[in-house]
Design a protein around this motif. Structure first.
Motif, short mmCIF file in Angstrom:
data_model
loop_
_atom_site.label_atom_id
_atom_site.label_comp_id
_atom_site.label_asym_id
_atom_site.label_seq_id
_atom_site.Cartn_x
_atom_site.Cartn_y
_atom_site.Cartn_z
N VAL A 78 1.07 -1.02 0.00
CA VAL A 78 0.03 0.11 -0.04
C VAL A 78 0.89 1.15 -0.12
CG1 VAL A 78 -1.64 1.22 1.32
CG2 VAL A 78 -1.80 -1.28 1.37
N PRO A 79 0.68 2.25 -0.91
CA PRO A 79 1.58 3.26 -0.99
C PRO A 79 1.37 4.13 0.29
CG PRO A 79 0.24 3.03 -3.22
CD PRO A 79 -0.24 2.08 -2.09
N PRO A 80 2.39 4.77 0.72
CA PRO A 80 2.15 5.50 1.99
C PRO A 80 1.46 6.72 1.94
CG PRO A 80 4.49 5.52 1.08
CD PRO A 80 3.63 4.79 0.31
N ASP A 81 1.14 7.14 0.82
CA ASP A 81 0.34 8.41 0.44
C ASP A 81 -1.01 8.16 -0.19
OD1 ASP A 81 1.43 7.62 -1.94
OD2 ASP A 81 1.79 9.58 -2.85
N ILE A 82 -1.66 6.94 0.08
CA ILE A 82 -2.74 6.45 -0.13
C ILE A 82 -3.96 7.39 -0.08
CG2 ILE A 82 -3.26 5.12 1.73
CD1 ILE A 82 -4.31 4.19 -1.82
N ARG A 83 -4.10 8.16 0.93
CA ARG A 83 -4.95 9.10 1.39
C ARG A 83 -5.06 10.17 0.42
NH1 ARG A 83 -6.90 13.57 4.55
NH2 ARG A 83 -9.02 13.09 5.34
N GLU A 84 -3.88 10.63 0.03
CA GLU A 84 -3.81 12.02 -1.01
C GLU A 84 -4.12 11.35 -2.48
OE1 GLU A 84 -1.47 11.12 1.51
OE2 GLU A 84 -1.92 12.81 3.01
N LEU A 85 -3.80 10.12 -2.73
CA LEU A 85 -3.89 9.57 -4.09
C LEU A 85 -5.38 9.62 -4.24
CD1 LEU A 85 -1.18 6.78 -4.22
CD2 LEU A 85 -1.26 8.95 -5.55
N VAL A 86 -6.20 9.05 -3.20
CA VAL A 86 -7.46 8.79 -3.49
C VAL A 86 -8.11 10.30 -3.44
CG1 VAL A 86 -9.58 7.83 -2.61
CG2 VAL A 86 -7.45 6.59 -2.48
N GLN A 87 -7.68 11.32 -2.64
CA GLN A 87 -8.39 12.59 -2.57
C GLN A 87 -8.09 13.40 -3.67
OE1 GLN A 87 -6.99 14.14 1.24
NE2 GLN A 87 -8.86 14.23 1.98
N ALA A 88 -7.00 12.94 -4.58
CA ALA A 88 -6.77 13.66 -5.66
C ALA A 88 -7.53 13.33 -6.88
CB ALA A 88 -5.29 13.57 -6.20
N LEU A 89 -8.36 12.06 -6.85
CA LEU A 89 -9.09 11.60 -7.53
C LEU A 89 -10.75 12.00 -7.63
CD1 LEU A 89 -7.69 8.07 -7.87
CD2 LEU A 89 -7.37 9.85 -9.54
N LEU A 90 -10.98 12.71 -6.49
CA LEU A 90 -12.25 13.18 -6.33
C LEU A 90 -12.38 14.30 -7.09
CD1 LEU A 90 -12.44 13.13 -2.20
CD2 LEU A 90 -13.26 11.49 -4.11
N ARG A 91 -13.67 14.28 -7.92
CA ARG A 91 -14.01 15.32 -8.68
C ARG A 91 -14.64 16.18 -7.92
NH1 ARG A 91 -16.46 11.20 -13.45
NH2 ARG A 91 -14.60 10.46 -14.23
N ALA A 92 -14.97 17.40 -8.61
CA ALA A 92 -15.47 18.63 -7.98
C ALA A 92 -16.89 18.02 -7.47
CB ALA A 92 -16.01 19.72 -8.96
N ASP A 93 -17.76 17.43 -8.20
CA ASP A 93 -18.83 16.58 -7.94
C ASP A 93 -18.73 15.73 -6.73
OD1 ASP A 93 -17.78 14.92 -9.68
OD2 ASP A 93 -19.88 14.08 -10.07
N SER A 94 -17.56 15.03 -6.80
CA SER A 94 -17.48 13.97 -5.55
C SER A 94 -16.96 14.81 -4.36
CB SER A 94 -16.14 13.13 -6.20
OG SER A 94 -16.22 12.67 -7.01
N ARG A 95 -16.42 15.87 -4.38
CA ARG A 95 -16.05 16.68 -3.14
C ARG A 95 -17.21 17.12 -2.53
NH1 ARG A 95 -11.83 18.65 -6.64
NH2 ARG A 95 -9.84 17.53 -5.97
N ALA A 96 -18.28 17.41 -3.22
CA ALA A 96 -19.52 17.75 -2.63
C ALA A 96 -20.26 16.68 -1.85
CB ALA A 96 -20.43 18.43 -3.67
N GLN A 97 -19.89 15.59 -2.24
CA GLN A 97 -20.55 14.29 -1.48
C GLN A 97 -19.70 13.59 -0.59
OE1 GLN A 97 -21.86 12.00 -4.88
NE2 GLN A 97 -23.82 13.00 -5.02
#
Length: 105
Positions: A16-35
């Motif tokens: 598991v990459p040590p920066d997994i949280r940041e990797l996933v957060q970077a994939l959240l689209r604008a509409d995802s961030r609202a949800q």
């Protein structure tokens, strides 16, 4: 708000990459961030992790679908493109939540 867990496995010698949280957060689209109100990462071992999505949604089914869509995007991008989604769903609720809550004045 709904909590959806996504269980993911890294193959073979990959960890598991040590920066997994940041990797996933970077994939959240604008509409995802609202949800997605909050994202938690639980390391289970060097090869297994669980993502906890706290989602704003009208229905449970939509929250689960949205978490699965985010995971689908995550699994198409390095370094997670070889990982495997084991499943998504609600975490079990323990007996402590089965008792009625009372608030005395």
């Amino acid at each position: 708000m709904y909590l959806v867990h996504a269980h993911v496995e890294m193959p073979g010698p990959l960890e598991v990459p040590p920066d997994i949280r940041e990797l996933v957060q970077a994939l959240l689209r604008a509409d995802s961030r609202a949800q997605v109100e909050h994202l938690a990462v639980h390391l289970r071992s060097a090869h297994l992790f669980t993502l906890g999505f706290f989602l704003l949604s009208e229905r449970w089914e939509l929250a689960e679908k949205h978490a699965a869509e985010v995971c689908g995007r995550m699994l198409k991008k390095p370094p997670l493109h070889r990982a495997r989604l084991l499943g998504t769903g609600a975490p079990p609720i323990g007996p402590a939540f089965d008792v009625p809550w009372r608030c005395d004045p």
